[in-house]
Scaffold this motif. Structure first.
Motif, short mmCIF file in Angstrom:
data_model
loop_
_atom_site.label_atom_id
_atom_site.label_comp_id
_atom_site.label_asym_id
_atom_site.label_seq_id
_atom_site.Cartn_x
_atom_site.Cartn_y
_atom_site.Cartn_z
N MET A 1 16.25 67.86 75.87
CA MET A 1 14.95 67.87 75.19
C MET A 1 14.64 69.26 74.65
SD MET A 1 14.01 64.76 75.08
CE MET A 1 12.45 65.07 74.27
N GLU A 2 14.95 70.28 75.41
CA GLU A 2 14.70 71.65 74.95
C GLU A 2 15.53 71.96 73.71
OE1 GLU A 2 15.36 70.69 78.08
OE2 GLU A 2 13.49 71.21 79.12
N ASN A 3 16.79 71.51 73.70
CA ASN A 3 17.65 71.72 72.53
C ASN A 3 17.13 70.95 71.30
OD1 ASN A 3 19.39 73.40 73.92
ND2 ASN A 3 20.75 71.73 74.52
N ARG B 1 14.04 70.15 70.69
CA ARG B 1 12.80 70.80 70.22
C ARG B 1 13.07 72.03 69.36
NH1 ARG B 1 10.95 69.39 75.67
NH2 ARG B 1 9.70 67.50 75.40
N LYS B 2 14.27 72.56 69.41
CA LYS B 2 14.62 73.66 68.51
C LYS B 2 14.76 73.16 67.07
CE LYS B 2 17.04 76.16 72.15
NZ LYS B 2 18.36 76.48 72.71
N GLY C 1 18.59 69.71 79.82
CA GLY C 1 18.46 70.65 78.71
C GLY C 1 18.40 70.02 77.34
N THR D 1 9.75 63.99 72.43
CA THR D 1 9.30 63.47 73.72
C THR D 1 10.30 62.45 74.25
OG1 THR D 1 7.39 62.54 74.87
CG2 THR D 1 7.93 61.57 72.75
N THR E 1 9.96 70.16 66.72
CA THR E 1 9.09 70.60 67.81
C THR E 1 8.38 69.44 68.50
OG1 THR E 1 7.34 71.07 66.22
CG2 THR E 1 8.73 72.91 66.88
N ASP F 1 15.58 60.72 79.18
CA ASP F 1 15.94 62.14 79.25
C ASP F 1 16.65 62.39 80.58
OD1 ASP F 1 16.12 64.91 79.26
OD2 ASP F 1 13.96 65.22 79.54
N THR G 1 12.22 59.61 82.30
CA THR G 1 13.06 60.72 82.77
C THR G 1 14.03 60.25 83.85
OG1 THR G 1 11.55 61.38 84.54
CG2 THR G 1 11.20 62.39 82.36
N GLN H 1 17.30 65.14 81.76
CA GLN H 1 16.73 66.38 82.28
C GLN H 1 17.83 67.43 82.53
OE1 GLN H 1 14.44 64.02 85.31
NE2 GLN H 1 12.80 65.46 84.73
#
Length: 189
Positions: A159-161, A163-164, A157, A170, A167, A153, A174, A155
């Motif tokens: 992972m956040e995208n 998870r949309k 953004g 992981t 959910t 990752d 990092t 880091q």
């Protein structure tokens, strides 16, 4: 295993500079460069990656693992191999970048069938775009995506995208862990 893989990634796949020197797909410049293929295609890297990804997906109920070609391919194959060694076999699959236009037209190649629970993987996530594309194409083929696992990752953004869309997502390693290794462990830079 994770610490060894971080060191291997730092030696073979990671570059870091104090000023943005690396051009990304998006066109913007970055201080970090990650190309996992030299690591995931070497014997030791394949061994470590396969075992770590398998451990991260073991409790998911998935019967297969794969992602967008080419970044996910060596990881999926290593994971399938590790799963067999552990006595809990999962199959590997690959998702095409362009849809096949002959024979049976499909996005996914491998021993998977509609309705199967799968884990989508990727080697690196920056914005998460390629992982999201893989998730969408797996679902278009009738697969049930239960988890997404990223090897590195960045880091930024991604992972956040991701998870949309799934959910349960992981990352194994990092960017901060790579930078820490790069700066503090002799012989890796």
């Amino acid at each position: 295993m994770k610490k060894e893989l971080i060191r291997l990634l730092c030696r073979k796949s990671f570059k870091y500079t104090e000023t943005p020197s690396f051009k990304l797909v998006s066109g913007r410049m970055s201080r970090f460069y990650v190309n996992c293929k030299p690591t995931t295609l070497c014997a030791r890297g394949m061994f470590l990656t396969g075992h770590l990804i398998f451990e991260a997906m073991r409790d998911s109920g998935a019967t297969a693992v794969g992602g967008l070609t080419f970044g996910a391919d060596p990881i999926a194959m290593a994971t399938a191999f590790a799963s067999e060694l552990k006595g809990q076999p999962v199959n590997a699959f690959s998702i095409r970048k362009t849809q096949k236009d002959h024979g049976i037209v499909k996005w996914v190649e491998g021993d998977v069938a509609p309705g199967e629970k799968v884990v989508v993987i990727d080697d690196v996530a920056t914005t998460g775009g390629s992982t999201i594309k893989a998730i969408e194409r797996a679902r278009a083929e009738g697969l049930t995506v239960v988890r997404a696992i990223i090897l590195v990752d960045r880091q930024e953004g991604g992972m956040e995208n991701i998870r949309k869309h799934v959910t349960d997502a992981t990352a194994i390693i990092t960017r901060d862990e790579l930078v820490d290794c790069w700066k503090n462990e002799p012989g890796v830079a």
